[in-house]
Design a protein around this motif. Structure first.
Motif, mmCIF file in Angstrom:
data_model
loop_
_atom_site.group_PDB
_atom_site.id
_atom_site.type_symbol
_atom_site.label_atom_id
_atom_site.label_comp_id
_atom_site.label_asym_id
_atom_site.label_seq_id
_atom_site.Cartn_x
_atom_site.Cartn_y
_atom_site.Cartn_z
ATOM 1 N N GLY A 125 39.282 40.139 41.733
ATOM 2 C CA GLY A 125 38.092 40.382 42.555
ATOM 3 C C GLY A 125 36.912 40.721 41.668
ATOM 4 O O GLY A 125 37.059 41.047 40.491
ATOM 5 N N LYS A 126 35.722 40.641 42.251
ATOM 6 C CA LYS A 126 34.530 40.731 41.405
ATOM 7 C C LYS A 126 34.219 42.134 40.891
ATOM 8 O O LYS A 126 33.527 42.275 39.880
ATOM 9 N N LYS A 127 34.731 43.190 41.521
ATOM 10 C CA LYS A 127 34.406 44.545 41.048
ATOM 11 C C LYS A 127 34.962 44.816 39.666
ATOM 12 O O LYS A 127 34.327 45.476 38.843
ATOM 13 N N HIS A 128 36.155 44.309 39.388
ATOM 14 C CA HIS A 128 36.799 44.575 38.102
ATOM 15 C C HIS A 128 37.144 43.300 37.349
ATOM 16 O O HIS A 128 37.604 43.374 36.202
ATOM 17 N N ASN A 190 35.285 34.882 47.720
ATOM 18 C CA ASN A 190 34.310 35.791 47.107
ATOM 19 C C ASN A 190 34.558 37.245 47.481
ATOM 20 O O ASN A 190 34.252 38.153 46.701
ATOM 21 N N ASN A 191 35.085 37.483 48.671
ATOM 22 C CA ASN A 191 35.301 38.853 49.147
ATOM 23 C C ASN A 191 36.653 39.429 48.739
ATOM 24 O O ASN A 191 36.959 40.577 49.065
ATOM 25 N N HIS A 192 37.442 38.649 48.036
ATOM 26 C CA HIS A 192 38.749 39.148 47.593
ATOM 27 C C HIS A 192 38.567 40.374 46.707
ATOM 28 O O HIS A 192 37.761 40.367 45.769
ATOM 29 N N GLU A 193 39.334 41.405 46.980
ATOM 30 C CA GLU A 193 39.292 42.611 46.144
ATOM 31 C C GLU A 193 40.628 43.337 46.273
ATOM 32 O O GLU A 193 40.886 44.022 47.266
ATOM 33 N N GLU A 196 42.700 47.973 43.670
ATOM 34 C CA GLU A 196 43.368 49.251 43.939
ATOM 35 C C GLU A 196 44.843 49.061 44.254
ATOM 36 O O GLU A 196 45.666 49.935 43.956
ATOM 37 N N GLU A 197 45.207 47.940 44.857
ATOM 38 C CA GLU A 197 46.579 47.709 45.296
ATOM 39 C C GLU A 197 47.443 46.997 44.275
ATOM 40 O O GLU A 197 48.672 46.947 44.429
ATOM 41 N N LEU A 198 46.857 46.412 43.231
ATOM 42 C CA LEU A 198 47.649 45.628 42.278
ATOM 43 C C LEU A 198 48.807 46.401 41.645
ATOM 44 O O LEU A 198 49.882 45.826 41.432
ATOM 45 N N PRO A 199 48.665 47.701 41.334
ATOM 46 C CA PRO A 199 49.803 48.414 40.747
ATOM 47 C C PRO A 199 51.013 48.522 41.672
ATOM 48 O O PRO A 199 52.105 48.875 41.216
#
Length: 266
Positions: A125-128, A190-193, A196-199
Motif C-alpha cells: 500500500g502507498k503509506k509504507h 490505489n486504496n489497498h493498505e 498493519e495486518e501483514l505481520p
C-alpha cells in the motif's frame, strides 16, 4: 481435469472461475483490470503438479459487473467464495500486481485457507510502500487506448523481448470492461493498505519482483519481506513488471520449488 463455472459471492454476484490440472490447489490471481487470461502464457508451467484455479475479478470476463465500490478486501472475499464453491479448504495462493494485494488479504483474513503464499510485483500500500512516479501516472491518464497500451508494454517487458514477441499480449487489461469498472479497479488497487495486518500472515511467503520494475517499484519486495513473518524476497535481474512471463524460465521454477518445499534460500 478442467472445469469452468461461477461461484456466488456473499453479496449475490457471480464470480467466474476456471480450473485445470490436478494436484495441490493453486490459486492464480491476476492484475488490475485483467481477467484470468493474464495467466495464459505461464499457467501450463504449474499444471503437472498443481490444480490451477483462476478467476475473473468482478467487473471483468464472465463475472458480474456491479457498479459499486470495489476493494482488495472484497476481492479476497470473492476468492474464498470460489474456493468454498469448489469445496477446497486449503490452497496455495499466487498473486501478481493487484492480485498480490488481494492475496495479502486472503492470507490475512482467512489464515487457515492458505498453505503457501507467493506475492509478485506488488506492494503493501502507498503509506509504507513505493509507488510509481507521477510522471507514469500522468502519462497513463493522458494517453488514448493505443497510447496506454504502448506505455504499459514498456512497463511490462524489455524492448528486446517485445521486438521478438509481437503479441498479442494478455496483460494489457480486459478489453470488454466498461469504463466504470476500470475506474472501480483503479480505486480498489490505489486504496489497498495492509501494512498493519501483514505481520498476521501465517503462511510461508515467497516474494518475487523484477529488478527493473518501475510500475510497482522493486523496493517493495524488501519492504514486504521485512514486514511478513517467514517471508523471503527474490528479485530477478533485468525483469520488469511482467517478470512472470518474460522471465518465466526463472520465475516459474522458483515458485514450483517453493510450493514443493524444495527451495533453500540463502
Amino acid at each position: 481435469m478442467s472445469d469452468v463455472g461461477s461461484a456466488t459471492a456473499a453479496d449475490g454476484f457471480r464470480i467466474a472461475y476456471q480450473m485445470r490440472g490436478s494436484g495441490t490447489p493453486l490459486v492464480l490471481l491476476a492484475g488490475q483490470a485483467n481477467n484470468h487470461r493474464w495467466w495464459d502464457a505461464v499457467r501450463g508451467d504449474f499444471e503437472d503438479s498443481c490444480q490451477t484455479i483462476t478467476m475473473d475479478w468482478r467487473g471483468t470476463g464472465d463475472s458480474d459487473r456491479p457498479d459499486e465500490v470495489y476493494s482488495t478486501q472484497g476481492f479476497a472475499d470473492d476468492v474464498v467464495a470460489v474456493l468454498d464453491h469448489l469445496g477446497i479448504e486449503v490452497a496455495d495462493v499466487y498473486g501478481t500486481s493487484m492480485g498480490g494485494r488481494v492475496a495479502q488479504w486472503v492470507a490475512i483474513r482467512y489464515p487457515g485457507r492458505v498453505r503457501r503464499l507467493v506475492l509478485g510485483c506488488t506492494s503493501p500500500g502507498k503509506k509504507h510502500g513505493f509507488e510509481r512516479s507521477q510522471e507514469i501516472r500522468r502519462a497513463l491518464a493522458r494517453a488514448d487506448q493505443a497510447g496506454r497500451d504502448r506505455i504499459l508494454l514498456d512497463l511490462m517487458y524489455t524492448p528486446g523481448w517485445l521486438a521478438e514477441h509481437p503479441g498479442p499480449y494478455d496483460v494489457l487489461g480486459d478489453s470488454t470492461m466498461q469504463t466504470y469498472a476500470r475506474g472501480r479497479h483503479l480505486v480498489a488497487s490505489n486504496n489497498h493498505e495492509a501494512w498493519e495486518e501483514l505481520p498476521a500472515i501465517k503462511a510461508p511467503t515467497l516474494i518475487l519482483h523484477g529488478a527493473d520494475d518501475v510500475f510497482s517499484p522493486a523496493a517493495n519486495a524488501a519492504v514486504l519481506a521485512e514486514r511478513i513473518p517467514d517471508a523471503h524476497a527474490h528479485v530477478i535481474p533485468g525483469a520488469r513488471h511482467a517478470y512472470f512471463h518474460e522471465f518465466q524460465t526463472t520465475a516459474s521454477p522458483l515458485v514450483l520449488d517453493f510450493l514443493a518445499d524444495g527451495q533453500t534460500f540463502s
